[in-house]
Design a protein around this motif. Sequence first.
Motif, PDB file in Angstrom:
ATOM      1  N   THR A   1      -8.336  -4.071  -1.714  1.00  0.00           N
ATOM      2  CA  THR A   1      -7.413  -3.383  -2.628  1.00  0.00           C
ATOM      3  C   THR A   1      -8.180  -3.036  -3.906  1.00  0.00           C
ATOM      4  O   THR A   1      -9.107  -3.751  -4.298  1.00  0.00           O
TER       5      THR A   1
ATOM      6  N   ILE B   1      -1.105  -7.250  -3.554  1.00  0.00           N
ATOM      7  CA  ILE B   1      -0.241  -6.345  -2.785  1.00  0.00           C
ATOM      8  C   ILE B   1       1.220  -6.649  -3.073  1.00  0.00           C
ATOM      9  O   ILE B   1       1.683  -7.788  -2.903  1.00  0.00           O
TER      10      ILE B   1
ATOM     11  N   ILE C   1      -5.797   0.864  -0.957  1.00  0.00           N
ATOM     12  CA  ILE C   1      -5.856  -0.220   0.025  1.00  0.00           C
ATOM     13  C   ILE C   1      -6.496   0.339   1.294  1.00  0.00           C
ATOM     14  O   ILE C   1      -6.153   1.431   1.742  1.00  0.00           O
TER      15      ILE C   1
END
Length: 200
Positions: free
Chosen positions: A27, A138, A152
Motif C-alpha cells: 500500500t 487498509i 494498493i
Amino acid sequence: MKLPPSYYFSQDVLFLAQDLLGKVLFTEINGEITAGIIVETEAYFGVKDKASHAYGGRRTDRTETLYSQGGISYVYLCYGIHHLFNVVTSLQDDPHAVLVRAVEPLIGKEIMELRRNMPVSKAAISVGPGSASKALGIDKSFNKKDLNGDEIWIEDHGISYTPDQIISGPRIGVAYAQEDALLPWRFFVKGNKYVSKPNK
C-alpha cells in the motif's frame, strides 16, 4: 513486478488462494509505502459457496464489488470494527474472491508499528485479516481499488513454497455456512509465526 491484470482473471480461486502465498501486498498512503508477504489466505467460491457474500447470486451495494472483473479489491467492515481485504478474482459476474488473512511484515515496519502500537516482532501485528489490514493502512476507502494502480497492489518477488509447505484447513469464522464451513479452503505457510491460530 506487479502481478499483471490477467493473473486475476483465473477462474480457479483455489489455485489463486494458494498461489498468492509468498506474493507481496503493498500500500502507498500519503507517500508512505508498507508491504507484507502474504502467508495466509481463504478462498471464496462465489454463488455456490455458502460462506461467500455472493452466495445464491446475492447482489447488494456491498457485494456488487465482487461481481467485477478480477483484479480489484473488496474491503468490507466485519463486526463493525475490522476492515477485511479481499482480492476479487475471475471474470465479470463470477464473484470469486481471496481473503488475505495474514501478512509477514516486509517494508515500512516502523509505520506498521505505529499503526498497530506494537513491535513488529509480535506476531499479533499482522495476524488475522483485521490486523493485516490495519498494519497496511487498509480501510473502507480501499474498496474497489485497481490492484494494478498506485495505492494498493501485489508484486511477485520470487518467493514460493513447495506443496508440503502449504497447509490447508477449514476457513475461520464461517460456521453459518453449514457444510461449506468444513471445506479446506484456508491456506497458510507451515511454521510461519504470522499465521492465525489455530494453525493445525
